[in-house]
Motif scaffolding. Structure first.
Motif, mmCIF file in Angstrom:
data_model
loop_
_atom_site.group_PDB
_atom_site.id
_atom_site.type_symbol
_atom_site.label_atom_id
_atom_site.label_comp_id
_atom_site.label_asym_id
_atom_site.label_seq_id
_atom_site.Cartn_x
_atom_site.Cartn_y
_atom_site.Cartn_z
ATOM 1 N N ARG A 195 44.228 49.760 26.686
ATOM 2 C CA ARG A 195 43.380 50.424 27.272
ATOM 3 C C ARG A 195 43.668 51.463 28.870
ATOM 4 O O ARG A 195 44.924 50.841 28.732
ATOM 5 C CB ARG A 195 42.372 48.895 27.517
ATOM 6 N N GLY A 280 41.903 47.501 23.785
ATOM 7 C CA GLY A 280 41.228 47.013 24.516
ATOM 8 C C GLY A 280 40.253 47.515 25.056
ATOM 9 O O GLY A 280 39.532 46.968 25.500
ATOM 10 N N ALA A 281 40.242 48.175 24.423
ATOM 11 C CA ALA A 281 38.590 49.468 24.203
ATOM 12 C C ALA A 281 37.218 48.306 24.633
ATOM 13 O O ALA A 281 37.074 47.813 23.057
ATOM 14 C CB ALA A 281 38.454 50.471 24.238
ATOM 15 N N THR A 282 36.379 48.774 25.402
ATOM 16 C CA THR A 282 35.291 47.832 25.762
ATOM 17 C C THR A 282 34.383 48.870 25.929
ATOM 18 O O THR A 282 34.482 49.837 26.400
ATOM 19 C CB THR A 282 34.975 46.702 26.016
ATOM 20 N N VAL A 283 32.870 49.499 25.366
ATOM 21 C CA VAL A 283 31.760 49.989 25.104
ATOM 22 C C VAL A 283 30.927 49.902 26.652
ATOM 23 O O VAL A 283 29.886 50.536 26.990
ATOM 24 C CB VAL A 283 30.332 49.749 24.623
ATOM 25 N N GLU A 284 31.640 48.890 27.632
ATOM 26 C CA GLU A 284 30.959 48.834 29.007
ATOM 27 C C GLU A 284 31.007 50.062 29.842
ATOM 28 O O GLU A 284 30.236 50.829 30.681
ATOM 29 C CB GLU A 284 30.943 47.516 29.825
ATOM 30 N N TYR A 285 31.902 50.703 29.519
ATOM 31 C CA TYR A 285 32.231 52.040 30.504
ATOM 32 C C TYR A 285 31.108 53.214 30.672
ATOM 33 O O TYR A 285 31.025 53.610 31.389
ATOM 34 C CB TYR A 285 33.142 52.460 30.937
ATOM 35 N N GLN A 304 28.535 56.201 24.787
ATOM 36 C CA GLN A 304 28.506 55.636 23.591
ATOM 37 C C GLN A 304 28.686 56.220 22.211
ATOM 38 O O GLN A 304 29.815 55.350 21.258
ATOM 39 C CB GLN A 304 27.509 54.684 23.481
ATOM 40 N N HIS A 308 32.209 55.078 19.967
ATOM 41 C CA HIS A 308 32.606 54.407 18.558
ATOM 42 C C HIS A 308 32.952 55.885 17.313
ATOM 43 O O HIS A 308 33.670 55.249 16.648
ATOM 44 C CB HIS A 308 30.417 54.488 18.022
ATOM 45 N N LYS A 311 36.515 55.132 18.888
ATOM 46 C CA LYS A 311 37.400 53.718 18.662
ATOM 47 C C LYS A 311 38.499 53.318 17.418
ATOM 48 O O LYS A 311 38.252 53.744 16.355
ATOM 49 C CB LYS A 311 35.818 52.858 18.613
#
Length: 568
Positions: A195, A280-285, A304, A308, A311
């Motif tokens: 990530r 390991g990327a998540t949408v929180e950022y 967002q 997507h 991703k």
């Protein structure tokens, strides 16, 4: 440690000189297919900047300073949110662009554009179709084995990574790399990124396992360019610089842009693209707006959607263990790298007097002044730590320490106080040629702003309360004092710089207002037409500024020819 550092410096210097030599051989000559870039694209913030860039590119091609047979394009930002900036932290690059910042070496003088093209000279022949994205105010130096090349041949994104201290990591992108089974340290490693962290805190670097320990490399003294060398056993991270995306990924982003139409928010090619990548990327950022210049309502939604879209896309990392990353985007960095004994100076071969006429012999060691394509009378004095570019200074001109002087002509007796920033621009106003010189302190924050007139006392000019400066200049505090957005009041849009009919008068007048503040003596600006830096950039006459630089260039060239004839 010192010996390892010296070896690294030698390796970087030799690798850099090889690249510069190869680029020099291509300047002014047609390049073969696959030998160089197909297209070089530069982004501009507005149509004025676009015109300035095109004019400078045209001059470079005419003077055979760039390889030929390449498509050089300038793309202006569409209306709305901007991706190009105005170099408010290094304003001598504001008018003609950071990518055209002069560097103190070469004949003719290298600018950032040529240096970028030289440093990436090996990339095109080892790259599959795609796009390389880089910034205009940083320099990446690296050394790899003689038979090794950096390859951009994997799908998705590929980014360069440089060993840096954790402190540097807080202001850059940081890679969290996948575990790697290695038997020995290598100058060049191809790794996968789990990530990407954008300007993380030191706590976040530890939490996400981005931190490495230099003890793993028993023979290597890691170095981080803008930072002091990292000692053995110390902690470090791998930080970003440029990145590449393959053709398929670029097409995907283009299709997305065409689908959504005009963007009304600021999207960062580093933070908003790279944070979406890796397993390991998540949408929180997407909800974190701490690093955003201007927060817009639709920012989170667009982020967002980009997350997507990207991703699952891989982020490949080229780890360059023998590399350094330098940033030259602020007055402080600019002065440090050009005038002190910085490692960049020796690695890149920067000169104290570069393509100039000035008989004073520079010091052999320690801090020096730096003169770039300028003509200085032998009676002129320039103190250590100062940079003079594209200027003419007469016999009775004294430049104090840590000054930046750009595009100026000073014939009469003048004193530039220490820590001064003085930069002249040619203007076209109502069809007439005028000149204006911005003058302030090198440490003044031009970006700092307040929302109301009652708060302008919080701004500082040359280290003095701005309200006090206005009293010294006999200027009233009204809305008319500022151009542009009346709820964003700053030194950038304060109408305090006189427009004059000659370049020398412009410099002299602005120096008077600067010295008035320094000496706390009155100097009325009431009788002058006053402009803000923001307005200067709107009125700038690029053609006249380029002509002025060309006149200096021709005079220096003629002087050198005469000197060579006399010597022979």
């Amino acid at each position: 440690m010192a010996a390892a550092n010296a070896l690294l410096g030698v390796a970087l210097r030799e690798a850099t000189q090889r690249k510069l030599q190869r680029f020099s051989e291509l300047r002014g000559k047609p390049v073969a297919a696959g030998e160089f870039w197909d297209i070089v694209a530069i982004t501009a913030a507005d149509e004025k900047q676009e015109l300035a860039y095109k004019q400078q590119l045209s001059e470079k091609l005419k003077k055979k300073e760039l390889p030929l047979g390449v498509q050089y394009h300038v793309f202006v930002d569409p209306a709305g949110a901007k991706i190009g900036g105005y170099s408010q932290r290094l304003p001598n690059a504001s008018a003609l662009g950071k990518i055209f910042t002069a560097l103190p070496f070469g004949n003719p003088i290298y600018q950032m554009l040529e240096l970028k093209l030289a440093m990436y000279i090996d990339f095109p022949s080892h790259m599959k179709p795609g796009i390389l994205v880089t910034c205009a105010d940083d320099i990446e130096l690296y050394s790899v084995g003689e038979c090794e090349f950096i390859r951009f041949d994997k799908p998705g994104f590929t980014a360069l990574a440089h060993p840096s201290s954790l402190t540097v990591g807080t202001t850059h992108g940081v890679f969290v790399l996948e575990p790697f089974n290695y038997l020995a340290y290598k100058d060049l490693e191809y790794r996968c990124c789990h990530r990407f962290l954008h300007k993380p805190s030191i706590e976040q670097m530890h939490h996400f396992n981005a931190v490495c320990r230099a003890g793993n490399f028993s023979h290597q003294d890691m170095a981080g360019g803008d930072t002091t060398p990292l000692k053995l056993e110390s902690e470090y991270v791998y930080t970003d610089s440029l990145f590449y995306m393959d053709h398929k990924t670029a097409k995907k982003l283009l299709a997305f842009h065409e689908k959504i139409g005009t963007l009304n928010c600021e999207i960062d090619a580093y933070g908003d693209f790279l944070q979406a990548l890796g397993p390991g990327a998540t949408v929180e950022y997407t909800r974190n707006t701490s690093n955003v210049t201007k927060e817009e309502a639709e920012l989170t939604d667009i982020r967002q959607r980009i997350f997507h879209l990207l991703k699952g896309t891989s982020l490949n990392v080229v780890v360059l263990n023998k590399s350094k990353f330098y940033h030259i985007g602020t007055t402080e960095e600019y002065l440090f790298h050009f005038t002190s004994e910085s490692s960049l100076k020796s690695e890149l071969g920067l000169q104290s007097i570069a393509f100039s006429i000035f008989s004073t012999t520079p010091k052999c060691s320690g801090n020096t002044s730096c003169i770039i394509q300028s003509i200085l009378d032998s009676g002129c004095s320039v103190a250590t730590g100062s940079v003079v570019e594209y200027s003419r200074l007469g016999p009775n001109v004294s430049v104090g320490e840590n000054c930046i002087v750009s595009g100026c002509s000073v014939i009469t007796e003048a004193v530039l106080p220490a820590d001064s920033f003085v930069c002249s621009l040619s203007l076209k106003m109502n069809g007439y040629l005028k000149y204006s010189t911005m003058a302030f302190g090198v440490q003044d924050n031009l970006k700092r702003n307040v929302k109301t007139l009652s708060d302008i006392k919080l701004l500082q000019f040359f280290g003095v309360c701005f309200l006090s400066c206005l009293n010294i200049w006999n200027l009233k505090v009204t809305e008319e004092l500022f151009s542009g957005n009346k709820t964003c009041l700053s030194l950038w849009n304060a109408r305090i710089f006189p427009a004059c009919s000659s370049l020398s008068d412009s410099v002299t007048t602005s120096l008077k207002m600067l010295n008035a503040v320094r000496n706390k003596s009155a100097f009325s600006l009431n009788k002058y037409k006053l402009l803000s830096i923001e307005e200067m950039l709107i009125y700038k006459d690029v053609e006249d500024m380029i002509t002025y630089r060309e006149q200096i260039f021709l005079e220096i060239t003629l002087n050198r020819k005469q000197f060579d004839l006399e010597a022979s």
